[in-house]
Motif scaffolding. Structure first.
Motif, PDB file in Angstrom:
ATOM      1  N   THR A  14       0.824  -1.213   0.000  1.00 21.66           N
ATOM      2  CA  THR A  14       0.000   0.000   0.000  1.00 21.66           C
ATOM      3  C   THR A  14       0.855   1.259   0.000  1.00 21.66           C
ATOM      4  O   THR A  14       0.450   2.301  -0.534  1.00 21.66           O
ATOM      5  N   THR A  53      -6.710   5.537   1.107  1.00 17.84           N
ATOM      6  CA  THR A  53      -8.060   5.012   0.876  1.00 17.84           C
ATOM      7  C   THR A  53      -8.072   3.735   0.053  1.00 17.84           C
ATOM      8  O   THR A  53      -9.141   3.197  -0.213  1.00 17.84           O
ATOM      9  N   GLN A  54      -6.921   3.229  -0.334  1.00 15.39           N
ATOM     10  CA  GLN A  54      -6.860   2.013  -1.148  1.00 15.39           C
ATOM     11  C   GLN A  54      -7.514   0.847  -0.429  1.00 15.39           C
ATOM     12  O   GLN A  54      -7.358   0.660   0.775  1.00 15.39           O
ATOM     13  N   SER A  55      -8.226   0.035  -1.180  1.00 13.18           N
ATOM     14  CA  SER A  55      -8.938  -1.095  -0.584  1.00 13.18           C
ATOM     15  C   SER A  55      -7.963  -2.141  -0.078  1.00 13.18           C
ATOM     16  O   SER A  55      -6.946  -2.422  -0.713  1.00 13.18           O
ATOM     17  N   ASP A  56      -8.284  -2.725   1.060  1.00 16.96           N
ATOM     18  CA  ASP A  56      -7.543  -3.858   1.617  1.00 16.96           C
ATOM     19  C   ASP A  56      -8.476  -5.060   1.668  1.00 16.96           C
ATOM     20  O   ASP A  56      -9.551  -4.965   2.270  1.00 16.96           O
ATOM     21  N   ARG A  70     -14.265  -2.190   6.752  1.00 20.69           N
ATOM     22  CA  ARG A  70     -14.430  -0.862   6.167  1.00 20.69           C
ATOM     23  C   ARG A  70     -15.821  -0.323   6.481  1.00 20.69           C
ATOM     24  O   ARG A  70     -16.774  -1.065   6.695  1.00 20.69           O
ATOM     25  N   GLU A  88     -14.538   7.486   3.729  1.00 20.77           N
ATOM     26  CA  GLU A  88     -13.455   6.723   3.109  1.00 20.77           C
ATOM     27  C   GLU A  88     -13.892   6.179   1.762  1.00 20.77           C
ATOM     28  O   GLU A  88     -13.166   6.272   0.770  1.00 20.77           O
ATOM     29  N   ALA A  89     -15.092   5.603   1.692  1.00 23.71           N
ATOM     30  CA  ALA A  89     -15.590   5.062   0.436  1.00 23.71           C
ATOM     31  C   ALA A  89     -15.813   6.166  -0.588  1.00 23.71           C
ATOM     32  O   ALA A  89     -15.528   6.001  -1.773  1.00 23.71           O
ATOM     33  N   ARG A 137     -12.503   7.217  -1.917  1.00 21.42           N
ATOM     34  CA  ARG A 137     -11.961   6.195  -2.810  1.00 21.42           C
ATOM     35  C   ARG A 137     -12.605   6.328  -4.188  1.00 21.42           C
ATOM     36  O   ARG A 137     -11.937   6.217  -5.215  1.00 21.42           O
TER      37      ARG A 137
END
Length: 281
Positions: free
Chosen positions: A86, A223-226, A231, A237-238, A241
């Motif tokens: 990340t 904000t990258q998806s994990d 979440r 955050e969404a 993103r």
């Protein structure tokens, strides 16, 4: 353990609770297991159990300086809930603040709405630092307004997370480079950005393309998806993103240059511009 206290809203949970899991790892590294709970003195007295799990089980306090760098880095990133991939593309000295910001964004309560303002202060501080400006950023406000207590509380929580993660990073002999703390945060400035960004986007404010790209890079890393992460669906955050995906698809500079360019820090600490060209089909 007597925790530091910030001026904050008493009807919201203590800012220190946001970073309590970081302290649990610190206690585990310092004390090991089987030593009983640590009594923390905050607004109330709490009993906190030391935590030793994951990569931390490979470490012993007496031999920490000799431990493998990869293990020490893994402990730091596991504690913050961040994958090393990340942080790729993030300037080395901003990786700890970015990892902390990802951690804070998931744990802060109430749900924070101040991410863009925090990142703008980081980017503006980086601009000032690179331009050789001495001292902190000056804020002039001829018509001061009362601070939003909930916004201030979110910033307090972020500061608590940064302070405690920095302590953990120091105990682990700095597997992540130390940031330039003086340029990361300034209270009055971040409150000013929070108000200004209600009407304009950072892309409209940042004039230098290099720092627009730096802002996008930090925002994308935060904000990258994990996979498997807990979440908050539909929250800030969404939304951010989704904003990042829109920026990626509609960046006119990338269309014109045929690739993206950014700032990276070389091994000697100097800054170089790196261009990532698109491969022609």
């Amino acid at each position: 353990m007597i925790l530091g206290i910030q001026a904050e809203l008493s009807d919201l949970q203590s800012s220190n609770l946001t970073s309590q899991p970081i302290w649990q790892v610190l206690y585990g590294l310092l004390l090991g297991l089987g030593q009983g709970a640590v009594r923390e003195v905050d607004r109330d007295e709490l009993e906190v159990q030391p935590l030793v799990q994951g990569a931390a089980q490979q470490l012993r306090l007496a031999t920490l300086p000799q431990a493998d760098h990869a293990v020490r880095l893994q402990v730091c990133l596991e504690t913050l809930g961040v994958e090393e991939d990340t942080l790729e593309g993030v300037p080395a000295h901003l990786r700890l603040p970015v990892a902390v910001t990802r951690y804070w964004l998931r744990r802060a309560s109430p749900e924070p709405t101040v991410l863009k303002a925090l990142l703008m202060v980081m980017v503006q501080g980086e601009l000032m630092r690179q331009n050789g400006k001495a001292g902190r950023q000056k804020v002039t406000n001829h018509h001061p307004q009362p601070l939003d207590g909930v916004v201030a509380h979110s910033f307090n929580q972020w500061q608590a997370c940064l302070k405690d993660a920095s302590q953990l990073n120091l105990l682990l002999c700095k597997p992540l480079p130390e940031p330039h703390y003086a340029w990361l945060y300034q209270g009055r400035l971040v409150h000013r950005w929070q108000k200004e960004l209600q009407e304009r986007e950072p892309e409209e404010i940042l004039q230098d393309p290099r720092f627009r790209r730096l802002y996008r890079r930090l925002l994308g890393a935060v904000t990258q998806s994990d996979p498997g992460a807990n979440r908050r669906a539909g929250g800030p955050e969404a939304q951010l993103r989704a904003s990042m995906e829109h920026l990626h698809l509609n960046t006119q500079e990338e269309k014109e240059l045929g690739g993206a360019a950014g700032l990276d820090q070389g091994s000697d600490g100097s800054w170089v511009e790196v261009k990532y060209g698109r491969r022609k089909q």
